[in-house]
Motif scaffolding. Structure first.
Motif, PDB file in Angstrom:
ATOM      1  N   THR A 189       0.849  -1.183   0.000  1.00 59.59           N
ATOM      2  CA  THR A 189       0.000   0.000   0.000  1.00 59.59           C
ATOM      3  C   THR A 189       0.889   1.239   0.000  1.00 59.59           C
ATOM      4  OG1 THR A 189      -0.045   0.141   2.407  1.00 59.59           O
ATOM      5  CG2 THR A 189      -1.729  -1.249   1.345  1.00 59.59           C
ATOM      6  N   ASN A 190       0.271   2.402  -0.166  1.00 54.12           N
ATOM      7  CA  ASN A 190       1.036   3.648  -0.095  1.00 54.12           C
ATOM      8  C   ASN A 190       1.677   3.819   1.278  1.00 54.12           C
ATOM      9  OD1 ASN A 190       0.303   4.194  -2.702  1.00 54.12           O
ATOM     10  ND2 ASN A 190      -1.154   5.809  -2.208  1.00 54.12           N
ATOM     11  N   ARG A 191       0.939   3.452   2.343  1.00 56.66           N
ATOM     12  CA  ARG A 191       1.484   3.576   3.697  1.00 56.66           C
ATOM     13  C   ARG A 191       2.703   2.656   3.876  1.00 56.66           C
ATOM     14  NH1 ARG A 191      -0.377   5.836   8.162  1.00 56.66           N
ATOM     15  NH2 ARG A 191      -2.397   6.234   7.161  1.00 56.66           N
ATOM     16  N   GLU A 192       2.591   1.430   3.375  1.00 55.46           N
ATOM     17  CA  GLU A 192       3.717   0.497   3.469  1.00 55.46           C
ATOM     18  C   GLU A 192       4.896   0.961   2.624  1.00 55.46           C
ATOM     19  OE1 GLU A 192       1.323  -3.707   4.240  1.00 55.46           O
ATOM     20  OE2 GLU A 192       1.535  -2.914   2.202  1.00 55.46           O
ATOM     21  N   THR A 193       4.588   1.590   1.489  1.00 55.85           N
ATOM     22  CA  THR A 193       5.654   2.111   0.638  1.00 55.85           C
ATOM     23  C   THR A 193       6.393   3.251   1.327  1.00 55.85           C
ATOM     24  OG1 THR A 193       4.390   1.493  -1.336  1.00 55.85           O
ATOM     25  CG2 THR A 193       6.162   3.097  -1.629  1.00 55.85           C
ATOM     26  N   ALA A 194       5.652   4.128   2.000  1.00 57.79           N
ATOM     27  CA  ALA A 194       6.292   5.210   2.751  1.00 57.79           C
ATOM     28  C   ALA A 194       7.196   4.644   3.842  1.00 57.79           C
ATOM     29  CB  ALA A 194       5.227   6.127   3.349  1.00 57.79           C
ATOM     30  N   ALA A 195       6.722   3.602   4.520  1.00 59.87           N
ATOM     31  CA  ALA A 195       7.538   2.968   5.561  1.00 59.87           C
ATOM     32  C   ALA A 195       8.808   2.357   4.969  1.00 59.87           C
ATOM     33  CB  ALA A 195       6.715   1.902   6.286  1.00 59.87           C
ATOM     34  N   PHE A 226      10.498   3.482   2.447  1.00 56.27           N
ATOM     35  CA  PHE A 226      11.467   4.551   2.217  1.00 56.27           C
ATOM     36  C   PHE A 226      12.092   5.030   3.525  1.00 56.27           C
ATOM     37  CE2 PHE A 226       8.997   5.247  -1.832  1.00 56.27           C
ATOM     38  CZ  PHE A 226      10.021   4.830  -2.654  1.00 56.27           C
ATOM     39  N   ARG A 227      11.325   5.024   4.609  1.00 54.69           N
ATOM     40  CA  ARG A 227      11.893   5.419   5.900  1.00 54.69           C
ATOM     41  C   ARG A 227      12.947   4.418   6.373  1.00 54.69           C
ATOM     42  NH1 ARG A 227       6.383   5.734   7.366  1.00 54.69           N
ATOM     43  NH2 ARG A 227       5.503   7.820   7.054  1.00 54.69           N
ATOM     44  N   ASN A 228      12.746   3.155   6.018  1.00 49.48           N
ATOM     45  CA  ASN A 228      13.601   2.089   6.551  1.00 49.48           C
ATOM     46  C   ASN A 228      14.868   1.835   5.738  1.00 49.48           C
ATOM     47  OD1 ASN A 228      11.800   1.635   8.649  1.00 49.48           O
ATOM     48  ND2 ASN A 228      10.628   0.108   7.505  1.00 49.48           N
ATOM     49  N   ALA A 246       9.931  10.191 -11.179  1.00 47.52           N
ATOM     50  CA  ALA A 246      11.286   9.906 -10.713  1.00 47.52           C
ATOM     51  C   ALA A 246      11.901  11.137 -10.041  1.00 47.52           C
ATOM     52  CB  ALA A 246      12.150   9.453 -11.885  1.00 47.52           C
ATOM     53  N   ALA A 247      11.708  12.303 -10.657  1.00 47.74           N
ATOM     54  CA  ALA A 247      12.288  13.530 -10.107  1.00 47.74           C
ATOM     55  C   ALA A 247      11.680  13.871  -8.750  1.00 47.74           C
ATOM     56  CB  ALA A 247      12.072  14.680 -11.082  1.00 47.74           C
ATOM     57  N   ALA A 248      10.347  13.792  -8.646  1.00 47.75           N
ATOM     58  CA  ALA A 248       9.693  14.135  -7.384  1.00 47.75           C
ATOM     59  C   ALA A 248      10.108  13.191  -6.270  1.00 47.75           C
ATOM     60  CB  ALA A 248       8.174  14.105  -7.565  1.00 47.75           C
ATOM     61  N   LEU A 249      10.179  11.891  -6.570  1.00 46.72           N
ATOM     62  CA  LEU A 249      10.580  10.929  -5.551  1.00 46.72           C
ATOM     63  C   LEU A 249      12.012  11.186  -5.100  1.00 46.72           C
ATOM     64  CD1 LEU A 249      10.115   8.440  -3.831  1.00 46.72           C
ATOM     65  CD2 LEU A 249      10.673   7.024  -5.826  1.00 46.72           C
ATOM     66  N   CYS A 250      12.902  11.454  -6.037  1.00 39.25           N
ATOM     67  CA  CYS A 250      14.300  11.721  -5.690  1.00 39.25           C
ATOM     68  C   CYS A 250      14.412  12.962  -4.805  1.00 39.25           C
ATOM     69  CB  CYS A 250      15.126  11.881  -6.960  1.00 39.25           C
ATOM     70  SG  CYS A 250      16.909  12.007  -6.679  1.00 39.25           S
ATOM     71  N   LEU A 251      13.697  14.011  -5.173  1.00 35.76           N
ATOM     72  CA  LEU A 251      13.716  15.243  -4.373  1.00 35.76           C
ATOM     73  C   LEU A 251      13.174  14.996  -2.970  1.00 35.76           C
ATOM     74  CD1 LEU A 251      12.471  17.779  -7.073  1.00 35.76           C
ATOM     75  CD2 LEU A 251      14.745  17.757  -6.022  1.00 35.76           C
ATOM     76  N   GLY A 252      12.086  14.217  -2.893  1.00 38.05           N
ATOM     77  CA  GLY A 252      11.499  13.934  -1.595  1.00 38.05           C
ATOM     78  C   GLY A 252      12.423  13.132  -0.699  1.00 38.05           C
ATOM     79  N   LEU A 253      13.107  12.146  -1.270  1.00 41.38           N
ATOM     80  CA  LEU A 253      14.032  11.332  -0.485  1.00 41.38           C
ATOM     81  C   LEU A 253      15.234  12.160  -0.027  1.00 41.38           C
ATOM     82  CD1 LEU A 253      13.897   8.050  -2.594  1.00 41.38           C
ATOM     83  CD2 LEU A 253      12.927   8.413  -0.316  1.00 41.38           C
ATOM     84  N   ARG A 254      15.737  13.003  -0.894  1.00 41.45           N
ATOM     85  CA  ARG A 254      16.862  13.862  -0.505  1.00 41.45           C
ATOM     86  C   ARG A 254      16.439  14.831   0.592  1.00 41.45           C
ATOM     87  NH1 ARG A 254      20.446  15.479  -5.892  1.00 41.45           N
ATOM     88  NH2 ARG A 254      21.019  13.332  -6.466  1.00 41.45           N
ATOM     89  N   GLN A 255      15.213  15.315   0.518  1.00 38.79           N
ATOM     90  CA  GLN A 255      14.705  16.226   1.539  1.00 38.79           C
ATOM     91  C   GLN A 255      14.676  15.539   2.913  1.00 38.79           C
ATOM     92  OE1 GLN A 255      11.225  19.181   0.973  1.00 38.79           O
ATOM     93  NE2 GLN A 255      10.266  17.417   1.937  1.00 38.79           N
TER      94      GLN A 255
END
Length: 320
Positions: free
Chosen positions: A6-12, A14-16, A36-45
């Motif tokens: 799920t989206n919630r599991e996907t967010a977890a 990335f945290r892990n 791809a760009a938005a995800l990369c920016l979000g992870l770097r943030q």
């Protein structure tokens, strides 16, 4: 064991993890690049290490969104994440080494082949960018740059919100991205309201060469390489031209076949609500969505034309 997320599991997820390499598909469109760009920016943030794999086929109109995010080296211990990639057959030309190694796939294609260890796929979403907005909001604030990239993703995969894949959530997503700082006017102007002379000449050539079947209900157009060279058209000029045959009055099944420089041809199919583009293209080893799908033919234009017309006929359409 492969599983769906799920989206919630996907967010977890990335945290892990801490290091990521993000991969999109061959001949990337706005959804692939923007996601791809938005995800990369979000992870770097978040303080994570993240890169977008440099796709050699990213056209000029989308390159600004991945500027400063790309790499041509595979980072050590990076988790491989794909976005908007339904099948490993569509890995970028320089990404074949990633086959069988993608840890997480985020996608919205009904034809997704669940090639990754973990998969988050929502065929109801009009664009991969819809899923990513929800995921990124769970990871932290969405910056204006991320909102711009996600707006590119959602707007291009919906033809600026004109296609039948648009849902209420698609429109709510666009509104939310605007509120988050997406600068929508210049994006819309550049992507949907500006045409080069080469693009106009390309559309003119397609109009002159269009072939009609089933009393005008089916239209087939082809783009040979010599036409692109003759009018000086680039891949940017041909971006999103796959919807051109379907835009003609009375056409319910629009086919565009484009000859590829590396050999073979790409088929793009756009259909009205009474026909299923994904099912037709599946007969050729391709897939996509009900209203928009694609496939490839290794033998070129003539073979692609013969095979797609046969597939349409097999779906129940009387071509003559």
């Amino acid at each position: 064991m492969k599983k769906t997320m799920t989206n919630r599991e996907t967010a977890a997820f990335f945290r892990n993890h801490d290091r990521f390499l993000i991969i999109n598909h061959r001949r990337p469109d706005g959804d692939a690049v923007g996601s791809a760009a938005a995800l990369c920016l979000g992870l770097r943030q978040m303080g994570k290490s993240a890169w977008v794999w440099k796709n050699p086929e990213t056209t000029e109109r989308y390159q600004a969104y991945v500027k400063g995010l790309e790499t041509e080296e595979i980072p050590e211990n990076a988790v491989l994440v794909s976005v908007d990639l339904a099948t490993e057959n569509l890995l970028p030309l320089n990404g074949s080494a990633f086959a069988g190694k993608i840890r997480l796939a985020i996608d919205h294609h009904i034809s997704n082949e669940f090639y990754a260890e973990d998969t988050n796929v929502d065929p109801k979403a009009a664009a991969c960018g819809e899923l990513l907005l929800d995921i990124l909001k769970q990871l932290g604030p969405v910056s204006p740059a991320m909102a711009d990239a996600l707006y590119v993703a959602v707007s291009t995969d919906t033809g600026c919100f004109r296609y039948s894949n648009v849902t209420g959530n698609t429109l709510r997503t666009a509104g939310e991205l605007k509120d988050l700082g997406a600068d929508t006017y210049p994006i819309n102007k550049a992507l949907f309201d500006t045409k080069t002379i080469a693009r106009l000449r390309l559309e003119s050539a397609l109009t002159d060469s269009a072939e009609f079947y089933a009393g005008g209900m089916v239209c087939l157009c082809s783009i040979p390489l010599n036409l692109m060279d003759e009018i000086g058209a680039t891949e940017d000029d041909a971006d999103d031209i796959s919807g051109f045959p379907r835009s003609i009055y009375g056409v319910q099944i629009g086919v565009l076949i484009k000859e590829l420089r590396e050999g073979g041809a790409k088929l793009s199919l756009r259909t009205g609500p009474d026909y299923n583009a994904s099912e037709i293209c599946a007969r050729l080893g391709g897939g996509g969505h009900k209203a928009a799908a694609g496939a490839q033919d290794q033998d070129g234009l003539a073979s692609a034309k013969k095979r797609i017309l046969a597939a349409i006929a097999e779906s129940g359409v009387q071509l003559t």
